[in-house]
Design a protein around this motif. Sequence first.
Motif, PDB file in Angstrom:
ATOM      1  N   GLU A 296      62.787  -1.591  50.759  1.00  0.00           N
ATOM      2  CA  GLU A 296      62.878  -1.392  52.202  1.00  0.00           C
ATOM      3  C   GLU A 296      63.846  -2.370  52.864  1.00  0.00           C
ATOM      4  O   GLU A 296      64.446  -2.035  53.889  1.00  0.00           O
ATOM      5  CB  GLU A 296      61.497  -1.529  52.843  1.00  0.00           C
ATOM      6  N   VAL A 297      64.011  -3.570  52.312  1.00  0.00           N
ATOM      7  CA  VAL A 297      64.901  -4.556  52.938  1.00  0.00           C
ATOM      8  C   VAL A 297      66.288  -4.580  52.304  1.00  0.00           C
ATOM      9  O   VAL A 297      67.104  -5.436  52.634  1.00  0.00           O
ATOM     10  CB  VAL A 297      64.283  -5.973  52.920  1.00  0.00           C
ATOM     11  N   GLY A 298      66.568  -3.649  51.381  1.00  0.00           N
ATOM     12  CA  GLY A 298      67.929  -3.520  50.873  1.00  0.00           C
ATOM     13  C   GLY A 298      68.153  -3.902  49.438  1.00  0.00           C
ATOM     14  O   GLY A 298      69.292  -3.855  48.958  1.00  0.00           O
ATOM     15  N   VAL A 299      67.114  -4.295  48.701  1.00  0.00           N
ATOM     16  CA  VAL A 299      67.273  -4.575  47.272  1.00  0.00           C
ATOM     17  C   VAL A 299      67.598  -3.263  46.565  1.00  0.00           C
ATOM     18  O   VAL A 299      67.008  -2.219  46.851  1.00  0.00           O
ATOM     19  CB  VAL A 299      65.989  -5.223  46.707  1.00  0.00           C
ATOM     20  N   ARG A 300      68.523  -3.299  45.622  1.00  0.00           N
ATOM     21  CA  ARG A 300      68.999  -2.073  44.970  1.00  0.00           C
ATOM     22  C   ARG A 300      68.201  -1.679  43.742  1.00  0.00           C
ATOM     23  O   ARG A 300      68.030  -0.498  43.453  1.00  0.00           O
ATOM     24  CB  ARG A 300      70.482  -2.222  44.572  1.00  0.00           C
ATOM     25  N   CYS A 301      67.734  -2.673  42.978  1.00  0.00           N
ATOM     26  CA  CYS A 301      66.985  -2.357  41.762  1.00  0.00           C
ATOM     27  C   CYS A 301      65.863  -3.366  41.583  1.00  0.00           C
ATOM     28  O   CYS A 301      66.097  -4.573  41.616  1.00  0.00           O
ATOM     29  CB  CYS A 301      67.898  -2.379  40.538  1.00  0.00           C
ATOM     30  N   VAL A 302      64.647  -2.858  41.398  1.00  0.00           N
ATOM     31  CA  VAL A 302      63.493  -3.704  41.095  1.00  0.00           C
ATOM     32  C   VAL A 302      62.875  -3.212  39.795  1.00  0.00           C
ATOM     33  O   VAL A 302      62.579  -2.029  39.644  1.00  0.00           O
ATOM     34  CB  VAL A 302      62.436  -3.670  42.214  1.00  0.00           C
ATOM     35  N   GLU A 303      62.706  -4.126  38.880  1.00  0.00           N
ATOM     36  CA  GLU A 303      62.064  -3.830  37.597  1.00  0.00           C
ATOM     37  C   GLU A 303      60.713  -4.542  37.573  1.00  0.00           C
ATOM     38  O   GLU A 303      60.634  -5.738  37.829  1.00  0.00           O
ATOM     39  CB  GLU A 303      62.960  -4.329  36.464  1.00  0.00           C
ATOM     40  N   VAL A 304      59.657  -3.793  37.285  1.00  0.00           N
ATOM     41  CA  VAL A 304      58.319  -4.368  37.193  1.00  0.00           C
ATOM     42  C   VAL A 304      57.792  -4.092  35.784  1.00  0.00           C
ATOM     43  O   VAL A 304      57.780  -2.939  35.337  1.00  0.00           O
ATOM     44  CB  VAL A 304      57.353  -3.771  38.238  1.00  0.00           C
ATOM     45  N   THR A 305      57.354  -5.143  35.097  1.00  0.00           N
ATOM     46  CA  THR A 305      56.958  -5.009  33.699  1.00  0.00           C
ATOM     47  C   THR A 305      55.442  -4.984  33.545  1.00  0.00           C
ATOM     48  O   THR A 305      54.733  -5.792  34.149  1.00  0.00           O
ATOM     49  CB  THR A 305      57.531  -6.176  32.870  1.00  0.00           C
ATOM     50  N   LEU A 306      54.967  -4.060  32.729  1.00  0.00           N
ATOM     51  CA  LEU A 306      53.561  -3.997  32.336  1.00  0.00           C
ATOM     52  C   LEU A 306      53.498  -4.009  30.819  1.00  0.00           C
ATOM     53  O   LEU A 306      53.972  -3.090  30.157  1.00  0.00           O
ATOM     54  CB  LEU A 306      52.899  -2.727  32.880  1.00  0.00           C
ATOM     55  N   GLY A 307      52.938  -5.069  30.244  1.00  0.00           N
ATOM     56  CA  GLY A 307      52.793  -5.162  28.794  1.00  0.00           C
ATOM     57  C   GLY A 307      51.465  -4.590  28.335  1.00  0.00           C
ATOM     58  O   GLY A 307      50.724  -3.959  29.091  1.00  0.00           O
ATOM     59  N   GLY A 308      51.158  -4.811  27.058  1.00  0.00           N
ATOM     60  CA  GLY A 308      49.880  -4.387  26.514  1.00  0.00           C
ATOM     61  C   GLY A 308      49.875  -3.058  25.804  1.00  0.00           C
ATOM     62  O   GLY A 308      48.798  -2.511  25.517  1.00  0.00           O
ATOM     63  N   TRP A 309      51.052  -2.515  25.490  1.00  0.00           N
ATOM     64  CA  TRP A 309      51.119  -1.175  24.906  1.00  0.00           C
ATOM     65  C   TRP A 309      51.314  -1.184  23.382  1.00  0.00           C
ATOM     66  O   TRP A 309      51.328  -0.110  22.768  1.00  0.00           O
ATOM     67  CB  TRP A 309      52.276  -0.399  25.537  1.00  0.00           C
ATOM     68  N   ASP A 310      51.474  -2.336  22.776  1.00  0.00           N
ATOM     69  CA  ASP A 310      51.797  -2.397  21.349  1.00  0.00           C
ATOM     70  C   ASP A 310      50.511  -2.306  20.527  1.00  0.00           C
ATOM     71  O   ASP A 310      49.949  -3.307  20.107  1.00  0.00           O
ATOM     72  CB  ASP A 310      52.555  -3.693  21.055  1.00  0.00           C
ATOM     73  N   SER A 311      50.084  -1.101  20.280  1.00  0.00           N
ATOM     74  CA  SER A 311      48.723  -0.846  19.779  1.00  0.00           C
ATOM     75  C   SER A 311      48.695  -0.484  18.298  1.00  0.00           C
ATOM     76  O   SER A 311      48.316   0.622  17.917  1.00  0.00           O
ATOM     77  CB  SER A 311      48.067   0.265  20.607  1.00  0.00           C
ATOM     78  N   HIS A 312      49.080  -1.433  17.447  1.00  0.00           N
ATOM     79  CA  HIS A 312      48.992  -1.198  16.005  1.00  0.00           C
ATOM     80  C   HIS A 312      47.543  -1.176  15.531  1.00  0.00           C
ATOM     81  O   HIS A 312      47.248  -0.652  14.456  1.00  0.00           O
ATOM     82  CB  HIS A 312      49.761  -2.280  15.251  1.00  0.00           C
ATOM     83  N   VAL A 313      46.671  -1.794  16.302  1.00  0.00           N
ATOM     84  CA  VAL A 313      45.237  -1.735  16.029  1.00  0.00           C
ATOM     85  C   VAL A 313      44.521  -1.309  17.300  1.00  0.00           C
ATOM     86  O   VAL A 313      45.030  -1.483  18.407  1.00  0.00           O
ATOM     87  CB  VAL A 313      44.687  -3.101  15.554  1.00  0.00           C
ATOM     88  N   ASN A 314      43.367  -0.691  17.155  1.00  0.00           N
ATOM     89  CA  ASN A 314      42.524  -0.353  18.304  1.00  0.00           C
ATOM     90  C   ASN A 314      43.322   0.369  19.392  1.00  0.00           C
ATOM     91  O   ASN A 314      43.268   0.017  20.571  1.00  0.00           O
ATOM     92  CB  ASN A 314      41.885  -1.631  18.858  1.00  0.00           C
ATOM     93  N   ASN A 315      44.054   1.377  18.988  1.00  0.00           N
ATOM     94  CA  ASN A 315      44.996   2.056  19.882  1.00  0.00           C
ATOM     95  C   ASN A 315      44.356   2.598  21.155  1.00  0.00           C
ATOM     96  O   ASN A 315      44.852   2.368  22.260  1.00  0.00           O
ATOM     97  CB  ASN A 315      45.670   3.212  19.134  1.00  0.00           C
ATOM     98  N   HIS A 316      43.266   3.309  21.022  1.00  0.00           N
ATOM     99  CA  HIS A 316      42.691   3.989  22.188  1.00  0.00           C
ATOM    100  C   HIS A 316      42.281   2.993  23.271  1.00  0.00           C
ATOM    101  O   HIS A 316      42.565   3.196  24.460  1.00  0.00           O
ATOM    102  CB  HIS A 316      41.499   4.844  21.780  1.00  0.00           C
TER     103      HIS A 316
END
Length: 436
Positions: free
Chosen positions: A280-300
């Motif tokens: 809204e104030v003019g920033v062109r690109c915002v990246e927001v990171t959410l981790g926790g997806w690397d599910s080699h075990v206990n996937n569900h």
Amino acid sequence: MNETFPMLCNPRVHLSRRRCLGAGGGLMLPALARRLAIASEQSADPGKPPLSVIMLWLEGGPSQLETFDPHPQAAAGGQTRDIGTSVNGLRIADSLPRVAEQMHMATLIRSVVGKEGDHERAIYNIKTGYRPDPTLIHPSIGAVLCDADDAGADIPRHVSILPGGSPARGGFLGAKFDAFKTGDPRSRVPDVEARVDDERYQRRLDDLSDVLETQFARRRLVDMQSNRTLQAASTEAARRMMSSDQLSAFEVTNEPASTQSEFGENPFGRGCLAAVRLIEVGVRCVEVTLGGWDSHVNNHALQSSACEQLDPALAALLKRLQERGLLESTLVVCGGEFGRTPQINPAGGRDHWPHGFSTFLAGGRMRRGYVHGATSAAIDVTGPAGHVGEPVEIADIHATIHTALGLDPAYEYDTPIGRPIARSEGRVLTECLDLA
């Protein structure tokens, strides 16, 4: 230390005040000035101002089967069930009920295929549209966008919130297009408030200009930035940011409690709320990171836990953009570096799978309520051939994003190694766009 994705915190670049004084005879604005992404070049596409973009980066590899492409009736489907959405006939995982209500705003690509199964290489590939090249570091989407258009804000125009280990880079366009990194918006942006009184602060700024900059400029190229070093430009941008009213865009705790709750009272939810405020104030690109997806075990359990944060935040972000009249001018991209294997391993997990996964896009010039491609419910885990309908290469995603942002993907840069290179070498997915 890896040079492609450096660590967020490097103690070698933390200079004490005493060390700064000893090295240059003055006091700079160290942490803030170093992290600013300063855009100063003219538009590469005159007359075609690009839009803004919000990147929701799902680091670790979200499972397509537990998010946007469930196959509950198949052996590969695991424990996930599907639910209907606001698009007739489209069903997604039951872990995303709020997003399901907003799917009429989005294009969902279910058939992305890549050639990188390693996290680091796949992250590079997804964020730049190119596979790693030892001779060149390619720019991310945000860097390309900021380079192409010099309009924006007093605060950095390219921002990475909760950057993790792979914040967006400027690549061969230069470090000035690196994303400005910041943490949980619940806390104030660091290094933007003077710690001394106004008079002493002004004396320090004078020392920066009159003493330290002279030291930096010695033995530099005579025409470098019109006889000024990058340090001077960074300091000027830092000063401008410190005095800007636009800094309040980071302060999401000023929002009503009901709004904060809608996005989710966690760092990612606050990051998504901050993203809209920054756009809204003019920033062109915002990246927001959410981790926790690397599910080699206990996937569900791991995928469900990550979805509990993604679902309210993504749904609320789309809703707020729509309500503020910003969805037409803001492209939302949500995805990770690859998907997860159809086969569940002996540890109850899913492993890396670049052979058919999902990317979510909404707003801007993207077509609404559209699904592109499909994966088979009976994927042969020995390979992807024949099991992905209408496959989409990662370069195609980038060419389409550039087009959706008002940029020409065929535009060629003159790179430092003397080889021209296009913004993207992919095919524009015109069927996914609404260019009318």
